[in-house]
Design an enzyme around this catalytic site. Structure first.
Site, PDB file in Angstrom:
ATOM      1  N   HIS A 164      21.629  25.372   4.500  1.00 35.52           N
ATOM      2  CA  HIS A 164      21.337  26.597   3.753  1.00 35.52           C
ATOM      3  C   HIS A 164      21.402  27.822   4.662  1.00 35.52           C
ATOM      4  O   HIS A 164      21.796  28.902   4.231  1.00 35.52           O
ATOM      5  CB  HIS A 164      19.960  26.486   3.107  1.00 35.52           C
ATOM      6  CG  HIS A 164      19.617  27.649   2.223  1.00 35.52           C
ATOM      7  ND1 HIS A 164      20.294  27.914   1.052  1.00 35.52           N
ATOM      8  CD2 HIS A 164      18.680  28.623   2.343  1.00 35.52           C
ATOM      9  CE1 HIS A 164      19.789  28.996   0.487  1.00 35.52           C
ATOM     10  NE2 HIS A 164      18.813  29.450   1.251  1.00 35.52           N
ATOM     11  N   ARG A 217      15.123  42.684  -6.303  1.00 34.76           N
ATOM     12  CA  ARG A 217      13.991  41.776  -6.469  1.00 34.76           C
ATOM     13  C   ARG A 217      12.673  42.505  -6.258  1.00 34.76           C
ATOM     14  O   ARG A 217      12.555  43.370  -5.387  1.00 34.76           O
ATOM     15  CB  ARG A 217      14.078  40.611  -5.480  1.00 34.76           C
ATOM     16  CG  ARG A 217      15.240  39.669  -5.717  1.00 34.76           C
ATOM     17  CD  ARG A 217      15.205  38.514  -4.722  1.00 34.76           C
ATOM     18  NE  ARG A 217      16.333  37.610  -4.883  1.00 34.76           N
ATOM     19  CZ  ARG A 217      16.336  36.571  -5.697  1.00 34.76           C
ATOM     20  NH1 ARG A 217      15.270  36.311  -6.433  1.00 34.76           N
ATOM     21  NH2 ARG A 217      17.391  35.793  -5.788  1.00 34.76           N
ATOM     22  N   LYS A 236      21.330  42.089  -6.326  1.00 36.45           N
ATOM     23  CA  LYS A 236      20.082  41.866  -7.052  1.00 36.45           C
ATOM     24  C   LYS A 236      18.982  42.758  -6.509  1.00 36.45           C
ATOM     25  O   LYS A 236      18.850  42.931  -5.303  1.00 36.45           O
ATOM     26  CB  LYS A 236      19.635  40.398  -6.923  1.00 36.45           C
ATOM     27  CG  LYS A 236      20.571  39.411  -7.578  1.00 36.45           C
ATOM     28  CD  LYS A 236      20.054  38.008  -7.389  1.00 36.45           C
ATOM     29  CE  LYS A 236      21.000  37.003  -8.019  1.00 36.45           C
ATOM     30  NZ  LYS A 236      20.549  35.616  -7.794  1.00 36.45           N
ATOM     31  N   ASP A 269       0.806  -1.221   0.000  1.00 34.13           N
ATOM     32  CA  ASP A 269       0.000   0.000   0.000  1.00 34.13           C
ATOM     33  C   ASP A 269       0.841   1.274   0.000  1.00 34.13           C
ATOM     34  O   ASP A 269       0.312   2.375   0.085  1.00 34.13           O
ATOM     35  CB  ASP A 269      -0.945   0.014   1.202  1.00 34.13           C
ATOM     36  CG  ASP A 269      -0.206   0.011   2.543  1.00 34.13           C
ATOM     37  OD1 ASP A 269       1.037  -0.112   2.528  1.00 34.13           O
ATOM     38  OD2 ASP A 269      -0.867   0.121   3.591  1.00 34.13           O
ATOM     39  N   GLY A 270       2.178   1.137  -0.090  1.00 26.83           N
ATOM     40  CA  GLY A 270       3.051   2.291  -0.183  1.00 26.83           C
ATOM     41  C   GLY A 270       3.690   2.713   1.121  1.00 26.83           C
ATOM     42  O   GLY A 270       4.548   3.598   1.125  1.00 26.83           O
ATOM     43  N   GLU A 271       3.278   2.111   2.240  1.00 32.98           N
ATOM     44  CA  GLU A 271       3.896   2.455   3.521  1.00 32.98           C
ATOM     45  C   GLU A 271       5.348   1.974   3.559  1.00 32.98           C
ATOM     46  O   GLU A 271       5.673   0.920   3.013  1.00 32.98           O
ATOM     47  CB  GLU A 271       3.118   1.823   4.671  1.00 32.98           C
ATOM     48  CG  GLU A 271       1.711   2.372   4.849  1.00 32.98           C
ATOM     49  CD  GLU A 271       0.965   1.671   5.973  1.00 32.98           C
ATOM     50  OE1 GLU A 271       1.559   0.770   6.611  1.00 32.98           O
ATOM     51  OE2 GLU A 271      -0.214   2.017   6.204  1.00 32.98           O
ATOM     52  N   ARG A 287      15.479  25.684   3.227  1.00 32.68           N
ATOM     53  CA  ARG A 287      15.199  27.041   2.754  1.00 32.68           C
ATOM     54  C   ARG A 287      13.929  27.623   3.377  1.00 32.68           C
ATOM     55  O   ARG A 287      13.674  28.814   3.265  1.00 32.68           O
ATOM     56  CB  ARG A 287      15.100  27.048   1.227  1.00 32.68           C
ATOM     57  CG  ARG A 287      16.462  26.989   0.544  1.00 32.68           C
ATOM     58  CD  ARG A 287      16.364  26.761  -0.934  1.00 32.68           C
ATOM     59  NE  ARG A 287      15.960  25.395  -1.234  1.00 32.68           N
ATOM     60  CZ  ARG A 287      15.770  24.936  -2.456  1.00 32.68           C
ATOM     61  NH1 ARG A 287      15.933  25.742  -3.485  1.00 32.68           N
ATOM     62  NH2 ARG A 287      15.420  23.685  -2.659  1.00 32.68           N
TER      63      ARG A 287
END
Length: 321
Positions: free
Chosen positions: A130, A196, A194, A37-39, A96
């Site tokens: 990050h 933005r 930059k 079942d994807g578990e 992030r």
């Protein structure tokens, strides 16, 4: 601590095997797959009672599945009476999302840190987060490595005279990183400023240089869609750079990144193996460096309760020579 044990999830088994080779230990025996079942299904196939367990699992690729797999593995080792569990995350997904930059949004990196802690991890080993403040999101010890010595050694060995090198920060947030590379590689520092408006970059200006006739090294912690770092590469090319190289720890390469990189005038794109590079994401200009010795040495020092700060010092000296 008792026996050192290194196990791998499915996110980057190649890196885990290189780490085991460095440490001269056999990879831990574990089954990680899925039920019909994807578990996620995890079964440890060896005795880990009292062991010092390190789980190597960057949260890349299918990020959500990788995180869930890591949590289930941590829980499995906790219930199997491992003495200490270290989540070794060469790449930390959701890094992030580390602050509220607008209203009604989550701080998902803090949520992930809470999940890892509550699952039963005793410490975390990460590389080039990050945002460095993510270390404070954890209520357990965090050892934060950097791949800078590996990258610096490669770029230094290209053999360019420092007088013809300009290290470029692709944005204001990467100035400190770029300056640290200058200390080792040499050359001048330039910064791309930059302007933005929302998600759109309307203006880019170069501070520092000069660029014309120089070899430019552009560094960042990761390359995701490559739009930002390639924009920086195109700007320095337009301003007369002789050659341009990109360097980053994490080659995420999502969306149109490979197409963008292939259409940008670049000599070489250098990343590390914190994230596995699939066949469709490979270009002749991409070079992959291994951080397995660095991670392996950090694991060894953690296991024997030795100083990691000294490792950073030694790696910096090694990189400089």
């Amino acid at each position: 601590m008792n026996e050192l044990m290194v196990f791998s999830g499915r996110a980057n088994p190649g890196l885990a095997h290189k780490v085991c080779k460095y440490l001269r230990v056999d990879p831990g025996k574990i089954i990680v797959d899925q039920f019909p079942d994807g578990e996620t299904r995890v079964k440890i196939e060896q005795d880990v009672r009292g062991g010092d367990v390190f789980i190597i699992q960057p949260t890349c690729g299918d990020v959500n599945n990788a995180i869930m797999e890591l949590l289930i593995m941590i829980d499995s080792f906790k219930r199997a009476s491992a003495a200490r569990i270290t989540a070794c995350m060469p790449y930390f997904g959701y890094a992030r999302q580390d602050r509220k930059d607008e209203g009604r949004v989550p701080i998902t990196s803090k949520l992930v840190a809470n999940l890892i802690t509550r699952a039963g991890a005793d410490r975390v080993l990460a590389m080039d987060l990050h945002a460095a403040q993510i270390q404070g999101f954890f209520d357990i010890p965090v050892d934060h490595l950097t791949a800078s010595p590996v990258l610096d050694a490669f770029f230094r060995d290209l053999g360019y005279d420092p007088d013809e090198v300009v290290v470029v920060s692709p944005d204001e947030g990467s100035i400190k990183r770029a300056a640290s590379h200058v200390k080792v590689i040499g050359g001048n520092l330039a910064i791309i400023d930059k302007r933005r408006y929302g998600n759109r970059v309307d203006q880019e200006n170069l501070i520092g240089g000069p660029i014309e006739g120089k070899v430019c090294f552009i560094f960042d912690d990761l390359i995701s869609t490559a739009s930002s770092i390639c924009g920086a590469a195109r700007l320095v090319h337009k301003m007369g750079a002789k050659k341009t190289y990109l360097g980053a720890t994490h080659g995420v390469f999502c969306g149109d990144a490979i197409k963008t990189l292939s259409e940008t005038p670049l000599e070489q794109i250098v990343v590390t193996d914190t994230i596995p590079l699939s066949q469709e994401k490979q270009l002749p200009t991409i070079t992959v460096l291994s951080v397995a010795p660095l991670i392996g040495e950090a694991i060894r020092r953690i296991h024997f309760n030795e100083s990691l700060s000294r490792l950073f010092t030694e790696m910096a000296v090694w990189s400089a020579h």
